[in-house]
Scaffold this motif. Structure first.
Motif, PDB file in Angstrom:
ATOM      1  N   SER A 129       0.824  -1.209   0.000  1.00  0.00           N
ATOM      2  CA  SER A 129       0.000   0.000   0.000  1.00  0.00           C
ATOM      3  C   SER A 129       0.859   1.260   0.000  1.00  0.00           C
ATOM      4  N   LEU A 130       1.918   1.255   0.791  1.00  0.00           N
ATOM      5  CA  LEU A 130       2.785   2.427   0.895  1.00  0.00           C
ATOM      6  C   LEU A 130       3.408   2.797  -0.446  1.00  0.00           C
ATOM      7  N   ARG A 131       3.787   1.807  -1.230  1.00  0.00           N
ATOM      8  CA  ARG A 131       4.392   2.096  -2.528  1.00  0.00           C
ATOM      9  C   ARG A 131       3.405   2.741  -3.490  1.00  0.00           C
ATOM     10  N   ILE A 132       2.133   2.568  -3.247  1.00  0.00           N
ATOM     11  CA  ILE A 132       1.125   3.160  -4.131  1.00  0.00           C
ATOM     12  C   ILE A 132       0.666   4.523  -3.614  1.00  0.00           C
ATOM     13  N   VAL A 133       0.309   4.603  -2.331  1.00  0.00           N
ATOM     14  CA  VAL A 133      -0.258   5.861  -1.819  1.00  0.00           C
ATOM     15  C   VAL A 133       0.783   6.853  -1.347  1.00  0.00           C
ATOM     16  N   LYS A 134       2.007   6.403  -1.112  1.00  0.00           N
ATOM     17  CA  LYS A 134       3.124   7.274  -0.749  1.00  0.00           C
ATOM     18  C   LYS A 134       2.915   8.044   0.552  1.00  0.00           C
ATOM     19  N   ASN A 135       2.126   7.479   1.475  1.00  0.00           N
ATOM     20  CA  ASN A 135       1.909   8.120   2.760  1.00  0.00           C
ATOM     21  C   ASN A 135       1.755   7.031   3.811  1.00  0.00           C
ATOM     22  N   SER A 136       2.591   7.074   4.828  1.00  0.00           N
ATOM     23  CA  SER A 136       2.637   6.014   5.831  1.00  0.00           C
ATOM     24  C   SER A 136       1.309   5.839   6.573  1.00  0.00           C
ATOM     25  N   PHE A 137       0.711   6.942   6.992  1.00  0.00           N
ATOM     26  CA  PHE A 137      -0.536   6.854   7.754  1.00  0.00           C
ATOM     27  C   PHE A 137      -1.678   6.320   6.892  1.00  0.00           C
ATOM     28  N   GLU A 138      -1.754   6.790   5.661  1.00  0.00           N
ATOM     29  CA  GLU A 138      -2.794   6.315   4.765  1.00  0.00           C
ATOM     30  C   GLU A 138      -2.588   4.837   4.432  1.00  0.00           C
ATOM     31  N   ALA A 139      -1.345   4.430   4.243  1.00  0.00           N
ATOM     32  CA  ALA A 139      -1.053   3.020   3.957  1.00  0.00           C
ATOM     33  C   ALA A 139      -1.484   2.142   5.122  1.00  0.00           C
ATOM     34  N   GLU A 140      -1.242   2.615   6.326  1.00  0.00           N
ATOM     35  CA  GLU A 140      -1.654   1.867   7.526  1.00  0.00           C
ATOM     36  C   GLU A 140      -3.171   1.711   7.557  1.00  0.00           C
ATOM     37  N   ASP A 141      -3.906   2.793   7.293  1.00  0.00           N
ATOM     38  CA  ASP A 141      -5.370   2.736   7.273  1.00  0.00           C
ATOM     39  C   ASP A 141      -5.876   1.787   6.193  1.00  0.00           C
ATOM     40  N   ILE A 142      -5.306   1.897   5.018  1.00  0.00           N
ATOM     41  CA  ILE A 142      -5.730   1.053   3.905  1.00  0.00           C
ATOM     42  C   ILE A 142      -5.467  -0.413   4.227  1.00  0.00           C
ATOM     43  N   MET A 143      -4.309  -0.688   4.798  1.00  0.00           N
ATOM     44  CA  MET A 143      -3.971  -2.062   5.153  1.00  0.00           C
ATOM     45  C   MET A 143      -4.972  -2.604   6.166  1.00  0.00           C
ATOM     46  N   GLN A 144      -5.295  -1.813   7.192  1.00  0.00           N
ATOM     47  CA  GLN A 144      -6.258  -2.242   8.204  1.00  0.00           C
ATOM     48  C   GLN A 144      -7.638  -2.493   7.583  1.00  0.00           C
ATOM     49  N   ASP A 145      -8.086  -1.547   6.754  1.00  0.00           N
ATOM     50  CA  ASP A 145      -9.386  -1.706   6.088  1.00  0.00           C
ATOM     51  C   ASP A 145      -9.406  -2.939   5.199  1.00  0.00           C
ATOM     52  N   SER A 146      -8.293  -3.195   4.538  1.00  0.00           N
ATOM     53  CA  SER A 146      -8.216  -4.351   3.641  1.00  0.00           C
ATOM     54  C   SER A 146      -8.298  -5.658   4.420  1.00  0.00           C
ATOM     55  N   PHE A 147      -7.655  -5.714   5.576  1.00  0.00           N
ATOM     56  CA  PHE A 147      -7.767  -6.913   6.410  1.00  0.00           C
ATOM     57  C   PHE A 147      -9.207  -7.106   6.881  1.00  0.00           C
ATOM     58  N   LEU A 148      -9.839  -6.026   7.316  1.00  0.00           N
ATOM     59  CA  LEU A 148     -11.240  -6.138   7.744  1.00  0.00           C
ATOM     60  C   LEU A 148     -12.118  -6.635   6.600  1.00  0.00           C
ATOM     61  N   MET A 149     -11.901  -6.075   5.407  1.00  0.00           N
ATOM     62  CA  MET A 149     -12.668  -6.502   4.247  1.00  0.00           C
ATOM     63  C   MET A 149     -12.425  -7.980   3.947  1.00  0.00           C
ATOM     64  N   ALA A 150     -11.164  -8.387   4.005  1.00  0.00           N
ATOM     65  CA  ALA A 150     -10.827  -9.782   3.720  1.00  0.00           C
ATOM     66  C   ALA A 150     -11.460 -10.718   4.750  1.00  0.00           C
ATOM     67  N   PHE A 151     -11.380 -10.362   6.034  1.00  0.00           N
ATOM     68  CA  PHE A 151     -11.941 -11.227   7.064  1.00  0.00           C
ATOM     69  C   PHE A 151     -13.461 -11.349   6.940  1.00  0.00           C
ATOM     70  N   THR A 152     -14.127 -10.278   6.505  1.00  0.00           N
ATOM     71  CA  THR A 152     -15.585 -10.351   6.367  1.00  0.00           C
ATOM     72  C   THR A 152     -16.005 -11.109   5.112  1.00  0.00           C
ATOM     73  N   LYS A 153     -15.092 -11.242   4.150  1.00  0.00           N
ATOM     74  CA  LYS A 153     -15.431 -11.920   2.895  1.00  0.00           C
ATOM     75  C   LYS A 153     -14.694 -13.251   2.726  1.00  0.00           C
TER      76      LYS A 153
ATOM     77  N   ASN B  91      -7.655  -1.291  -3.122  1.00  0.00           N
ATOM     78  CA  ASN B  91      -8.001  -0.234  -2.165  1.00  0.00           C
ATOM     79  C   ASN B  91      -7.001   0.916  -2.226  1.00  0.00           C
ATOM     80  N   SER B  92      -5.727   0.597  -2.382  1.00  0.00           N
ATOM     81  CA  SER B  92      -4.689   1.636  -2.453  1.00  0.00           C
ATOM     82  C   SER B  92      -4.844   2.487  -3.708  1.00  0.00           C
ATOM     83  N   ILE B  93      -5.066   1.844  -4.842  1.00  0.00           N
ATOM     84  CA  ILE B  93      -5.249   2.591  -6.095  1.00  0.00           C
ATOM     85  C   ILE B  93      -6.491   3.466  -6.010  1.00  0.00           C
ATOM     86  N   HIS B  94      -7.567   2.902  -5.485  1.00  0.00           N
ATOM     87  CA  HIS B  94      -8.803   3.681  -5.341  1.00  0.00           C
ATOM     88  C   HIS B  94      -8.566   4.894  -4.439  1.00  0.00           C
ATOM     89  N   HIS B  95      -7.904   4.673  -3.321  1.00  0.00           N
ATOM     90  CA  HIS B  95      -7.628   5.768  -2.392  1.00  0.00           C
ATOM     91  C   HIS B  95      -6.702   6.807  -3.029  1.00  0.00           C
TER      92      HIS B  95
END
Length: 187
Positions: free
Chosen positions: A38-62, A83-87
């Motif tokens: 995620s970090l390599r795409i969004v280029k922001n550490s905090f946003e990458a952390e959020d995206i990663m967390q959201d992606s895990f939640l999405m994966a666990f629910t699906k 999710n990173s590209i969309h963000h």
């Protein structure tokens, strides 16, 4: 057998049944790689952390929609990338994202030669600066292809472009990056 020693298929089955320690084990196995992706795409550490967390939640629910449990890692990575590209697209419409120098960290624990380490760090920084200065579609395509290891078909699917267009974009991105790096070598 504790969740730490189980294979991914068993862990996924435990996650589907609601076992939180299995979810934690899966998270611990994959979070660093997904964060870096995620970090390599969004280029922001905090946003990458959020995206990663959201992606895990999405994966666990699906998880129950995943037919082949052996491909969990690539399935999760695809969720993170999408999710990173969309963000990133959403953010780049609002404002320009600042360059983040923490994309890669050079860790060479076996060398005591600080000048060699400094030269390698400088070269990596130059390559990353060159990569980050490319047009967005060039940067994303090269990141997916060269760093994440996706083939042309997968990159074209992720970026929602034709295979021929994907090959052209990657070829032009490589050429543009080469030119930027040649310019740095001359100076």
């Amino acid at each position: 057998m504790t969740p730490n020693h189980q294979n991914i298929e068993n862990l996924i089955e435990l996650c589907i049944s609601g076992n939180q320690s299995a979810q934690l084990e899966i998270y611990n196995r994959y979070y660093k790689a997904m964060y870096n992706t995620s970090l390599r795409i969004v280029k922001n550490s905090f946003e990458a952390e959020d995206i990663m967390q959201d992606s895990f939640l999405m994966a666990f629910t699906k998880l129950n929609t995943l037919k082949d449990k052996t491909v969990f890692g690539s399935w999760l990575k695809r969720i993170v990338i999408n999710n990173s590209i969309h963000h990133y697209k959403k953010q780049s419409n609002k404002q320009e994202t600042p360059l983040n120098d923490t994309l890669f960290k050079v860790e060479d624990q076996n060398t005591n030669d600080t000048t060699n380490h400094a030269e390698v760090s400088l070269k990596i920084k130059q390559v990353l600066d060159g990569l980050n200065s490319l047009k967005d579609n060039y940067r994303v395509a090269l990141t997916l292809n060269l760093i994440e290891g996706f083939d042309y078909g997968e990159v074209s699917e992720i970026m929602n472009i034709s295979n021929a267009n994907c090959r052209t974009i990657i070829s032009r991105a490589k050429s543009s990056l080469r030119q930027k790096l040649e310019h740095l070598r001359v100076n």
